[in-house]
Write a protein that holds these residues in place. Structure first.
Motif, PDB file in Angstrom:
ATOM      1  N   ALA A   1      23.022  69.172  38.847  1.00  0.00           N
ATOM      2  CA  ALA A   1      22.093  68.753  37.800  1.00  0.00           C
ATOM      3  C   ALA A   1      21.761  70.004  37.006  1.00  0.00           C
ATOM      4  CB  ALA A   1      20.832  68.154  38.413  1.00  0.00           C
ATOM      5  N   ALA A   2      21.921  69.926  35.695  1.00  0.00           N
ATOM      6  CA  ALA A   2      21.699  71.102  34.855  1.00  0.00           C
ATOM      7  C   ALA A   2      20.777  70.751  33.696  1.00  0.00           C
ATOM      8  CB  ALA A   2      23.029  71.619  34.318  1.00  0.00           C
ATOM      9  N   GLU A   3      19.988  71.723  33.331  1.00  0.00           N
ATOM     10  CA  GLU A   3      19.175  71.644  32.119  1.00  0.00           C
ATOM     11  C   GLU A   3      19.482  72.914  31.345  1.00  0.00           C
ATOM     12  OE1 GLU A   3      14.762  70.225  31.027  1.00  0.00           O
ATOM     13  OE2 GLU A   3      14.847  71.893  32.432  1.00  0.00           O
ATOM     14  N   GLY A   4      20.185  72.747  30.245  1.00  0.00           N
ATOM     15  CA  GLY A   4      20.690  73.926  29.545  1.00  0.00           C
ATOM     16  C   GLY A   4      21.691  74.612  30.464  1.00  0.00           C
ATOM     17  N   GLY A   5      21.575  75.904  30.625  1.00  0.00           N
ATOM     18  CA  GLY A   5      22.462  76.650  31.509  1.00  0.00           C
ATOM     19  C   GLY A   5      21.936  76.810  32.920  1.00  0.00           C
ATOM     20  N   ARG A   6      20.785  76.246  33.208  1.00  0.00           N
ATOM     21  CA  ARG A   6      20.156  76.408  34.530  1.00  0.00           C
ATOM     22  C   ARG A   6      20.475  75.217  35.423  1.00  0.00           C
ATOM     23  NH1 ARG A   6      17.141  79.116  38.078  1.00  0.00           N
ATOM     24  NH2 ARG A   6      15.186  78.246  38.839  1.00  0.00           N
ATOM     25  N   LEU A   7      20.999  75.500  36.610  1.00  0.00           N
ATOM     26  CA  LEU A   7      21.240  74.450  37.582  1.00  0.00           C
ATOM     27  C   LEU A   7      19.946  74.170  38.334  1.00  0.00           C
ATOM     28  CD1 LEU A   7      24.733  75.367  39.095  1.00  0.00           C
ATOM     29  CD2 LEU A   7      24.166  74.032  37.053  1.00  0.00           C
ATOM     30  N   LEU A   8      19.597  72.893  38.428  1.00  0.00           N
ATOM     31  CA  LEU A   8      18.353  72.476  39.079  1.00  0.00           C
ATOM     32  C   LEU A   8      18.587  71.794  40.408  1.00  0.00           C
ATOM     33  CD1 LEU A   8      16.518  71.010  35.970  1.00  0.00           C
ATOM     34  CD2 LEU A   8      16.241  73.281  36.997  1.00  0.00           C
ATOM     35  N   GLY A   9      19.799  71.325  40.658  1.00  0.00           N
ATOM     36  CA  GLY A   9      20.079  70.627  41.903  1.00  0.00           C
ATOM     37  C   GLY A   9      21.565  70.514  42.146  1.00  0.00           C
ATOM     38  N   LEU A  10      21.906  70.179  43.395  1.00  0.00           N
ATOM     39  CA  LEU A  10      23.303  70.021  43.775  1.00  0.00           C
ATOM     40  C   LEU A  10      23.433  68.892  44.780  1.00  0.00           C
ATOM     41  CD1 LEU A  10      23.769  71.154  46.901  1.00  0.00           C
ATOM     42  CD2 LEU A  10      23.589  73.350  45.769  1.00  0.00           C
ATOM     43  N   THR A  11      24.608  68.345  44.854  1.00  0.00           N
ATOM     44  CA  THR A  11      24.972  67.416  45.917  1.00  0.00           C
ATOM     45  C   THR A  11      26.447  67.583  46.225  1.00  0.00           C
ATOM     46  OG1 THR A  11      24.806  65.146  46.728  1.00  0.00           O
ATOM     47  CG2 THR A  11      25.464  65.411  44.442  1.00  0.00           C
ATOM     48  N   HIS A  12      26.778  67.384  47.491  1.00  0.00           N
ATOM     49  CA  HIS A  12      28.160  67.407  47.958  1.00  0.00           C
ATOM     50  C   HIS A  12      28.417  66.086  48.665  1.00  0.00           C
ATOM     51  CE1 HIS A  12      27.062  71.887  48.563  1.00  0.00           C
ATOM     52  NE2 HIS A  12      27.503  71.698  47.327  1.00  0.00           N
ATOM     53  N   TYR A  13      29.596  65.522  48.446  1.00  0.00           N
ATOM     54  CA  TYR A  13      29.925  64.263  49.095  1.00  0.00           C
ATOM     55  C   TYR A  13      31.414  64.218  49.391  1.00  0.00           C
ATOM     56  CZ  TYR A  13      31.435  62.791  44.412  1.00  0.00           C
ATOM     57  OH  TYR A  13      32.054  62.711  43.194  1.00  0.00           O
ATOM     58  N   VAL A  14      31.776  63.322  50.304  1.00  0.00           N
ATOM     59  CA  VAL A  14      33.177  63.181  50.709  1.00  0.00           C
ATOM     60  C   VAL A  14      33.440  61.718  51.051  1.00  0.00           C
ATOM     61  CG1 VAL A  14      32.739  63.726  53.163  1.00  0.00           C
ATOM     62  CG2 VAL A  14      34.996  64.185  52.161  1.00  0.00           C
ATOM     63  N   PHE A  15      34.621  61.257  50.707  1.00  0.00           N
ATOM     64  CA  PHE A  15      35.060  59.919  51.088  1.00  0.00           C
ATOM     65  C   PHE A  15      35.825  60.028  52.403  1.00  0.00           C
ATOM     66  CE2 PHE A  15      35.012  59.830  46.378  1.00  0.00           C
ATOM     67  CZ  PHE A  15      34.030  58.873  46.217  1.00  0.00           C
ATOM     68  N   HIS A  16      35.641  59.044  53.267  1.00  0.00           N
ATOM     69  CA  HIS A  16      36.402  59.042  54.516  1.00  0.00           C
ATOM     70  C   HIS A  16      36.631  57.613  54.998  1.00  0.00           C
ATOM     71  CE1 HIS A  16      32.993  58.208  57.254  1.00  0.00           C
ATOM     72  NE2 HIS A  16      32.283  58.949  56.440  1.00  0.00           N
ATOM     73  N   PRO A  17      37.654  57.426  55.829  1.00  0.00           N
ATOM     74  CA  PRO A  17      37.928  56.085  56.347  1.00  0.00           C
ATOM     75  C   PRO A  17      36.828  55.632  57.306  1.00  0.00           C
ATOM     76  CG  PRO A  17      39.554  57.654  57.167  1.00  0.00           C
ATOM     77  CD  PRO A  17      38.615  58.412  56.276  1.00  0.00           C
ATOM     78  N   ASN A  18      36.741  54.323  57.452  1.00  0.00           N
ATOM     79  CA  ASN A  18      35.791  53.734  58.385  1.00  0.00           C
ATOM     80  C   ASN A  18      36.472  52.515  58.985  1.00  0.00           C
ATOM     81  OD1 ASN A  18      33.670  51.861  59.313  1.00  0.00           O
ATOM     82  ND2 ASN A  18      32.270  53.403  58.504  1.00  0.00           N
ATOM     83  N   ILE A  19      36.564  52.468  60.276  1.00  0.00           N
ATOM     84  CA  ILE A  19      37.301  51.389  60.936  1.00  0.00           C
ATOM     85  C   ILE A  19      36.710  50.012  60.640  1.00  0.00           C
ATOM     86  CG2 ILE A  19      36.086  51.371  63.150  1.00  0.00           C
ATOM     87  CD1 ILE A  19      39.007  51.348  64.382  1.00  0.00           C
ATOM     88  N   ARG A  20      35.415  49.963  60.366  1.00  0.00           N
ATOM     89  CA  ARG A  20      34.719  48.711  60.117  1.00  0.00           C
ATOM     90  C   ARG A  20      34.706  48.324  58.642  1.00  0.00           C
ATOM     91  NH1 ARG A  20      29.673  47.876  58.723  1.00  0.00           N
ATOM     92  NH2 ARG A  20      29.048  50.033  58.970  1.00  0.00           N
ATOM     93  N   ILE A  21      34.915  49.305  57.755  1.00  0.00           N
ATOM     94  CA  ILE A  21      34.826  49.062  56.313  1.00  0.00           C
ATOM     95  C   ILE A  21      36.184  49.405  55.685  1.00  0.00           C
ATOM     96  CG2 ILE A  21      33.605  49.643  54.184  1.00  0.00           C
ATOM     97  CD1 ILE A  21      31.252  50.568  55.999  1.00  0.00           C
ATOM     98  N   PRO A  22      36.988  48.399  55.334  1.00  0.00           N
ATOM     99  CA  PRO A  22      38.349  48.653  54.838  1.00  0.00           C
ATOM    100  C   PRO A  22      38.422  49.581  53.625  1.00  0.00           C
ATOM    101  CG  PRO A  22      38.032  46.317  55.286  1.00  0.00           C
ATOM    102  CD  PRO A  22      36.694  46.975  55.435  1.00  0.00           C
ATOM    103  N   THR A  23      37.399  49.566  52.762  1.00  0.00           N
ATOM    104  CA  THR A  23      37.438  50.423  51.572  1.00  0.00           C
ATOM    105  C   THR A  23      37.069  51.864  51.883  1.00  0.00           C
ATOM    106  OG1 THR A  23      35.147  49.835  51.076  1.00  0.00           O
ATOM    107  CG2 THR A  23      36.895  48.543  49.991  1.00  0.00           C
TER     108      THR A  23
END
Length: 148
Positions: free
Chosen positions: A57-79
């Motif tokens: 998340a940025a406002e102008g050139g200043r970063l205010l927040g971050l998030t990291h995420y990853v997709f992975h398989p799930n035996i119960r959820i086909p997608t």
């Protein structure tokens, strides 16, 4: 506050590291070596869909927040599923919609990938964060355990 959410970029290294270090401090984790930051930052810039992704998340050139995420398989959820691993906002940005916008951007990325299931963990005593999480997610009855 006019905040934009965008993918982490090569020029974000210094501010990203400062915030990620703040995230570690928030959860009272020991300091991390410099080579850790270099390796993780490069992994976050990778275009491989199976690798971690970073948004800021940025406002102008200043970063205010971050998030990291990853997709992975799930035996119960086909997608498969999306794990929102890290979420951090600078103290001055808290309560101003930055974390909500970052979570929304992860939801959008998951939807675009055809992976509607998104989950994350937080500390039980992260009361301020949990007030938001109770509005944008559903608390489950599961308790996490780690290997002893």
């Amino acid at each position: 506050m006019s905040v934009s959410i965008r993918p982490l970029g090569p020029d974000d290294r210094e501010q990203w590291q400062e915030m990620y270090d703040g995230y570690q401090t928030f959860y009272k984790r020991p300091g991390l070596p410099a080579d850790f930051f270099a390796e993780v930052f490069q992994r976050l810039l990778n275009d491989d869909p199976a690798e971690f992704h970073g948004l800021v998340a940025a406002e102008g050139g200043r970063l205010l927040g971050l998030t990291h995420y990853v997709f992975h398989p799930n035996i119960r959820i086909p997608t498969g599923t999306c794990y929102l691993q890290d979420l951090f906002t600078r103290p001055e940005a808290r309560g101003k919609g930055v974390a909500r916008a970052l979570i929304g951007a992860v939801y959008s990325a998951a939807d675009a990938a055809g992976v509607p299931d998104v989950y994350w963990l937080t500390a039980e005593d992260n009361y301020r964060g949990r007030m938001l999480y109770d509005r944008v997610g559903v608390k489950t009855a599961f308790i996490r355990y780690n290997r002893a």
